[in-house]
Design a protein around this motif. Structure first.
Motif, mmCIF file in Angstrom:
data_model
loop_
_atom_site.group_PDB
_atom_site.id
_atom_site.type_symbol
_atom_site.label_atom_id
_atom_site.label_comp_id
_atom_site.label_asym_id
_atom_site.label_seq_id
_atom_site.Cartn_x
_atom_site.Cartn_y
_atom_site.Cartn_z
ATOM 1 N N ARG A 163 -8.775 48.614 6.907
ATOM 2 C CA ARG A 163 -9.874 48.117 7.730
ATOM 3 C C ARG A 163 -9.945 46.596 7.719
ATOM 4 O O ARG A 163 -10.909 46.016 8.184
ATOM 5 C CB ARG A 163 -11.214 48.699 7.229
ATOM 6 C CG ARG A 163 -11.409 50.178 7.560
ATOM 7 C CD ARG A 163 -11.440 50.404 9.064
ATOM 8 N NE ARG A 163 -11.699 51.775 9.421
ATOM 9 C CZ ARG A 163 -10.788 52.707 9.583
ATOM 10 N NH1 ARG A 163 -9.512 52.406 9.383
ATOM 11 N NH2 ARG A 163 -11.122 53.929 9.934
ATOM 12 N N ARG A 164 -8.936 45.942 7.197
ATOM 13 C CA ARG A 164 -8.989 44.490 7.131
ATOM 14 C C ARG A 164 -7.589 43.899 7.055
ATOM 15 O O ARG A 164 -6.830 44.216 6.141
ATOM 16 C CB ARG A 164 -9.796 44.066 5.908
ATOM 17 C CG ARG A 164 -9.916 42.571 5.707
ATOM 18 C CD ARG A 164 -10.713 41.906 6.812
ATOM 19 N NE ARG A 164 -11.032 40.524 6.474
ATOM 20 C CZ ARG A 164 -11.447 39.620 7.351
ATOM 21 N NH1 ARG A 164 -11.597 39.959 8.607
ATOM 22 N NH2 ARG A 164 -11.722 38.386 6.977
ATOM 23 N N ILE A 165 -7.238 43.086 8.035
ATOM 24 C CA ILE A 165 -5.972 42.367 8.038
ATOM 25 C C ILE A 165 -6.254 40.907 7.707
ATOM 26 O O ILE A 165 -7.088 40.274 8.348
ATOM 27 C CB ILE A 165 -5.271 42.465 9.410
ATOM 28 C CG1 ILE A 165 -4.897 43.913 9.735
ATOM 29 C CG2 ILE A 165 -4.021 41.584 9.436
ATOM 30 C CD1 ILE A 165 -4.299 44.094 11.117
ATOM 31 N N LEU A 166 -5.558 40.383 6.707
ATOM 32 C CA LEU A 166 -5.704 38.983 6.322
ATOM 33 C C LEU A 166 -4.406 38.249 6.622
ATOM 34 O O LEU A 166 -3.321 38.748 6.304
ATOM 35 C CB LEU A 166 -6.033 38.857 4.829
ATOM 36 C CG LEU A 166 -7.316 39.552 4.345
ATOM 37 C CD1 LEU A 166 -7.454 39.388 2.837
ATOM 38 C CD2 LEU A 166 -8.538 38.992 5.056
ATOM 39 N N CYS A 167 -4.509 37.095 7.243
ATOM 40 C CA CYS A 167 -3.341 36.269 7.521
ATOM 41 C C CYS A 167 -3.716 34.817 7.261
ATOM 42 O O CYS A 167 -4.705 34.310 7.794
ATOM 43 C CB CYS A 167 -2.896 36.452 8.974
ATOM 44 S SG CYS A 167 -1.498 35.392 9.444
ATOM 45 N N TRP A 168 -2.904 34.145 6.439
ATOM 46 C CA TRP A 168 -3.194 32.758 6.079
ATOM 47 C C TRP A 168 -2.286 31.777 6.830
ATOM 48 O O TRP A 168 -2.460 30.570 6.687
ATOM 49 C CB TRP A 168 -3.013 32.578 4.561
ATOM 50 C CG TRP A 168 -3.744 33.642 3.789
ATOM 51 C CD1 TRP A 168 -5.084 33.893 3.831
ATOM 52 C CD2 TRP A 168 -3.189 34.620 2.905
ATOM 53 N NE1 TRP A 168 -5.397 34.966 3.018
ATOM 54 C CE2 TRP A 168 -4.259 35.438 2.437
ATOM 55 C CE3 TRP A 168 -1.898 34.895 2.445
ATOM 56 C CZ2 TRP A 168 -4.073 36.486 1.546
ATOM 57 C CZ3 TRP A 168 -1.710 35.947 1.560
ATOM 58 C CH2 TRP A 168 -2.785 36.729 1.124
ATOM 59 N N ALA A 169 -1.350 32.269 7.604
ATOM 60 C CA ALA A 169 -0.434 31.389 8.327
ATOM 61 C C ALA A 169 -1.136 30.775 9.541
ATOM 62 O O ALA A 169 -1.952 31.421 10.201
ATOM 63 C CB ALA A 169 0.798 32.160 8.777
ATOM 64 N N LYS A 170 -0.822 29.512 9.827
ATOM 65 C CA LYS A 170 -1.401 28.792 10.952
ATOM 66 C C LYS A 170 -0.298 28.315 11.891
ATOM 67 O O LYS A 170 0.832 28.063 11.464
ATOM 68 C CB LYS A 170 -2.205 27.591 10.461
ATOM 69 C CG LYS A 170 -3.270 27.933 9.420
ATOM 70 C CD LYS A 170 -4.348 28.840 9.973
ATOM 71 C CE LYS A 170 -5.416 29.123 8.919
ATOM 72 N NZ LYS A 170 -6.445 30.084 9.425
ATOM 73 N N VAL A 171 -0.638 28.181 13.160
ATOM 74 C CA VAL A 171 0.321 27.679 14.145
ATOM 75 C C VAL A 171 0.795 26.286 13.747
ATOM 76 O O VAL A 171 0.002 25.421 13.377
ATOM 77 C CB VAL A 171 -0.313 27.642 15.551
ATOM 78 C CG1 VAL A 171 0.635 26.989 16.547
ATOM 79 C CG2 VAL A 171 -0.668 29.048 16.016
ATOM 80 N N GLY A 172 2.111 26.096 13.798
ATOM 81 C CA GLY A 172 2.713 24.823 13.430
ATOM 82 C C GLY A 172 3.121 24.733 11.982
ATOM 83 O O GLY A 172 3.848 23.807 11.591
ATOM 84 N N GLN A 173 2.688 25.681 11.175
ATOM 85 C CA GLN A 173 3.015 25.675 9.752
ATOM 86 C C GLN A 173 4.453 26.127 9.523
ATOM 87 O O GLN A 173 4.943 27.047 10.171
ATOM 88 C CB GLN A 173 2.052 26.600 8.999
ATOM 89 C CG GLN A 173 2.277 26.702 7.500
ATOM 90 C CD GLN A 173 1.289 27.647 6.835
ATOM 91 O OE1 GLN A 173 0.368 28.158 7.473
ATOM 92 N NE2 GLN A 173 1.480 27.891 5.552
#
Length: 230
Positions: A163-173
């Motif tokens: 019930r929860r997707i976590l993503c720490w990646a950001k565009v340009g990283q």
């Protein structure tokens, strides 16, 4: 590795939010009825192991694509990447890794690259082992631009329990091969869409280790690797 190191693994900080509640629940269950309390202890231990975040030995050879998740290869075949990523509409070879609630759920970058796009899409919570889960379920997709200009997609897909997707990646990283980029709780799947012409080096039913098991070699072409149960 010591005997303790075999069983006791580091826990991801995300688990600190849940472990106290499981422990408190076990204590309350003990006050109600002792057998229920031991059931609570078992669930608390499961919570700790769900959020375990062990170190991995990531292959350093250039061009190797590693598994983004622990689990089992559930699907291999052509599929169109999520349209929200803006990639080519042509089908690419997709390798799906299904994670049960007993697998480590920390997700790792399959190959070094720059994050060209991150796109979240709400959806259903069907069994993640089903083919249609790629289209219908809640998902978070990343497009990685590789050093040679090619693109590879990795998609986090929620499952029946997740019930929860976590993503720490950001565009340009910029991300390294095997670098932690996300987590899904509690049970789910990750899809990897390989660049055109790249064939997988894994087989259906194969057990995968995130950051270690090699899915493909970007410099290799040819038929997929055959396998049989033994």
């Amino acid at each position: 590795m010591t005997m303790w190191g075999t069983f006791l693994k580091p826990m991801h900080p995300e688990g600190y939010r849940f472990l106290p509640f499981f422990g408190l629940g076990a204590l309350i269950l003990f006050l109600i009825w002792e057998p229920l309390g031991w059931l609570g202890v078992g669930l608390t231990i499961w919570c700790y192991y769900f959020f375990r975040d062990p170190r991995r030995s990531v292959p350093q050879a250039e061009g190797l694509v590693v598994s983004p998740a622990d689990g089992v290869v559930s699907l291999i075949g052509p599929a169109v990447p999520p349209p929200e990523l803006g990639m080519s509409p042509e089908p690419l070879t997709r390798v799906s890794v299904f994670m049960s609630v007993f697998n480590c759920h920390v997700n790792r970058t399959p190959v070094a690259g720059r994050v060209a796009a991150v796109a979240y899409r709400p959806g259903k919570f069907l069994n993640a082992s089903l083919d249609k889960a790629s289209e219908d379920n809640e998902r978070n997709a990343l497009c990685l631009e590789l050093a040679d200009g090619r693109q590879l997609a990795v998609v986090q897909i929620a499952g029946l329990v997740a019930r929860r997707i976590l993503c720490w990646a950001k565009v340009g990283q910029g991300l390294r091969t095997g670098e932690r980029f996300g987590l899904i709780r509690f049970g789910s799947r990750l899809d990897v869409y390989l660049p055109p012409g790249v064939t997988p080096l894994v087989a259906l039913g194969q057990t995968m280790v995130a950051g270690e098991t090699v899915i493909a070699d970007l410099s290799r072409t040819g038929p997929a690797r055959p396998a049989q149960e033994d």
